[in-house]
Design a protein around this motif. Structure first.
Motif, PDB file in Angstrom:
ATOM      1  N   LEU A  17       6.920  -0.620  -4.366  1.00 26.75           N
ATOM      2  CA  LEU A  17       6.190   0.636  -4.127  1.00 26.75           C
ATOM      3  C   LEU A  17       6.677   1.386  -2.893  1.00 26.75           C
ATOM      4  N   GLY A  18       6.986   0.628  -1.826  1.00 29.30           N
ATOM      5  CA  GLY A  18       7.446   1.269  -0.586  1.00 29.30           C
ATOM      6  C   GLY A  18       8.806   1.928  -0.772  1.00 29.30           C
ATOM      7  N   LEU A  75       8.450   5.135  -2.783  1.00 29.12           N
ATOM      8  CA  LEU A  75       7.971   6.260  -1.980  1.00 29.12           C
ATOM      9  C   LEU A  75       9.140   6.923  -1.233  1.00 29.12           C
ATOM     10  N   ALA A  76      10.019   6.096  -0.649  1.00 27.23           N
ATOM     11  CA  ALA A  76      11.170   6.649   0.076  1.00 27.23           C
ATOM     12  C   ALA A  76      12.109   7.382  -0.883  1.00 27.23           C
ATOM     13  N   ALA A  77      12.333   6.789  -2.059  1.00 23.80           N
ATOM     14  CA  ALA A  77      13.237   7.415  -3.026  1.00 23.80           C
ATOM     15  C   ALA A  77      12.669   8.749  -3.514  1.00 23.80           C
ATOM     16  N   VAL A  78      11.377   8.772  -3.828  1.00 26.41           N
ATOM     17  CA  VAL A  78      10.758   9.998  -4.358  1.00 26.41           C
ATOM     18  C   VAL A  78      10.744  11.091  -3.284  1.00 26.41           C
ATOM     19  N   GLY A  79      10.383  10.727  -2.058  1.00 19.02           N
ATOM     20  CA  GLY A  79      10.342  11.720  -0.981  1.00 19.02           C
ATOM     21  C   GLY A  79      11.713  12.318  -0.728  1.00 19.02           C
ATOM     22  N   SER A  80      12.723  11.453  -0.716  1.00 16.81           N
ATOM     23  CA  SER A  80      14.081  11.917  -0.480  1.00 16.81           C
ATOM     24  C   SER A  80      14.562  12.807  -1.633  1.00 16.81           C
ATOM     25  N   ARG A  93      13.756   9.196   4.852  1.00 11.96           N
ATOM     26  CA  ARG A  93      13.577   7.754   4.659  1.00 11.96           C
ATOM     27  C   ARG A  93      12.248   7.337   5.266  1.00 11.96           C
ATOM     28  N   GLY A  94      11.934   6.045   5.135  1.00  9.19           N
ATOM     29  CA  GLY A  94      10.643   5.553   5.591  1.00  9.19           C
ATOM     30  C   GLY A  94      10.519   5.533   7.106  1.00  9.19           C
ATOM     31  N   ALA A  95       9.290   5.648   7.579  1.00 17.20           N
ATOM     32  CA  ALA A  95       9.035   5.663   9.025  1.00 17.20           C
ATOM     33  C   ALA A  95       9.360   4.324   9.679  1.00 17.20           C
ATOM     34  N   ASP A  96       9.593   3.270   8.873  1.00 16.52           N
ATOM     35  CA  ASP A  96      10.017   1.990   9.471  1.00 16.52           C
ATOM     36  C   ASP A  96      11.390   2.135  10.114  1.00 16.52           C
ATOM     37  N   LEU A  97      12.129   3.196   9.747  1.00 14.32           N
ATOM     38  CA  LEU A  97      13.465   3.390  10.313  1.00 14.32           C
ATOM     39  C   LEU A  97      13.484   4.422  11.441  1.00 14.32           C
ATOM     40  N   LEU A  98      12.300   4.935  11.788  1.00 15.94           N
ATOM     41  CA  LEU A  98      12.235   5.940  12.861  1.00 15.94           C
ATOM     42  C   LEU A  98      12.848   5.410  14.162  1.00 15.94           C
ATOM     43  N   LEU A 126       0.752   1.061   3.699  1.00 18.64           N
ATOM     44  CA  LEU A 126       0.080  -0.090   4.300  1.00 18.64           C
ATOM     45  C   LEU A 126      -0.964  -0.642   3.345  1.00 18.64           C
ATOM     46  N   GLU A 127      -1.320  -1.877   3.556  1.00 18.36           N
ATOM     47  CA  GLU A 127      -2.401  -2.498   2.795  1.00 18.36           C
ATOM     48  C   GLU A 127      -3.714  -1.767   3.122  1.00 18.36           C
ATOM     49  N   PRO A 128      -4.727  -1.917   2.266  1.00 14.80           N
ATOM     50  CA  PRO A 128      -6.000  -1.205   2.512  1.00 14.80           C
ATOM     51  C   PRO A 128      -6.579  -1.487   3.902  1.00 14.80           C
ATOM     52  N   ASP A 129      -6.336  -2.698   4.429  1.00 11.81           N
ATOM     53  CA  ASP A 129      -6.879  -3.023   5.755  1.00 11.81           C
ATOM     54  C   ASP A 129      -5.954  -2.597   6.898  1.00 11.81           C
TER      55      ASP A 129
END
Ligand SMILES: [Zn+2]
Length: 292
Positions: free
Chosen positions: A18-19, A22-27, A189-194, A221-224
């Motif tokens: 899923l993560g 999200l990056a592929a679709v946004g890009s 790309r994902g914010a994990d690479l910021l 992120l997970e719901p929590d």
């Protein structure tokens, strides 16, 4: 005149989840809205972690989800000599040093930055060494497409590994060399690479390479609020439910797709998404929580 070019660059170390979707679709949406080419690059450089057959599986999944990429897929494993050339150029410019620190020696998580400069004047012990890039002094800033103005202190980021102890070019160096090679002008790309962006921009400056525009998409992120769990990350995308996964991803990207689109075909979902791409909806969003 350079053609606007974007890319999606997954590592074949596990199926797309899923993560990554999200990056592929946004890009992809950013690229299509900007009239840019959209390339796929397989980051299969970390050979010990590459899972055989994984890259082919990823490409099939992207096809099933209706992505259409431009040109041939680039494999980083074919690009080693270019990474080596870049390393030699940085070394000739006095921008590298050998580092003998092991992960255990460093009190900090090396991937997150903060190398204290231990070996700047030479390796501090015998044994295998990696090569680090000597970062510039001072701040670095850029305007993120979604997150706005970003500023980093390079000294705090620390000198980064560009060639590992096992002789492989590091992720940071390979990405910079390949983005220039593929004439990439938009990196979404994902914010994990910021936190990687300041190093990559400093490497581009040191190698006199053009700087792309950057945009970082919210982290799932997970719901929590916890990091996406390993079980969710290792859950491969289900091709038989591609349209509904795509619909959910648009929701995660704050695109507010109309509810009736949830039951449409992949083609219809893409048509709507490209026509209605609204990057402003992502302004300042660094994370998004999955629903329970
Ligand atoms: Zn060191």
């Amino acid at each position: 005149m350079i053609t606007p070019t974007a890319r999606f660059a997954p590592s074949p170390t596990g199926p797309l989840h899923l993560g990554s979707l999200l990056a592929a679709v946004g890009s992809y949406l950013d690229a299509r809205a900007a009239g840019a080419r959209w390339l796929v690059r397989i980051e299969d450089l970390d050979t010990p972690r590459v899972v055989p057959g994984c890259a082919d599986g990823m490409l099939r999944t992207l096809e099933t989800f209706g992505f259409e990429w431009d040109g041939d897929v680039l494999y980083q494993s074919t690009r080693r000599s270019d990474y080596h050339d870049a390393l030699l150029r940085l070394t000739a410019a006095g921008r590298t040093f050998r580092c003998s620190c092991s992960r255990k020696d460093l009190a900090v998580d090396d991937d997150a930055g903060g190398y204290p400069g231990t070996c700047r004047s030479g390796p501090t012990k015998s044994g295998p060494t990696s090569t680090r890039f000597r970062v510039s002094d001072g701040p670095i800033h850029f305007d993120d497409l979604f997150l706005g103005r970003q500023a980093f202190d390079l000294a705090a980021c620390g000198d980064v590994v560009i060639e590992r102890r096992d002789g492989l070019a590091s992720y940071q160096l390979a990405v910079v060399v390949d983005d220039a090679f593929q004439q990439v002008t938009r990196v979404v790309r994902g914010a994990d690479l910021l936190s990687s962006t300041p190093w990559q921009m400093d490497l581009q400056r040191a190698l006199s390479l053009p700087q792309p525009i950057y945009g970082h998409l919210p982290l799932l992120l997970e719901p929590d609020g916890a990091k996406l769990s390993k079980s969710r990350r290792s859950l491969p995308l289900d091709p038989s439910r591609a349209a509904s996964a795509l619909f959910s991803t648009l929701t995660h990207l704050s695109q507010s797709p109309p509810p009736e689109l949830a039951h449409s075909s992949i083609k219809e979902v893409w048509k709507w998404a490209i026509r209605h791409w609204n990057p402003q909806a992502l302004a300042g969003k660094a994370k998004v929580h999955l629903s329970a």
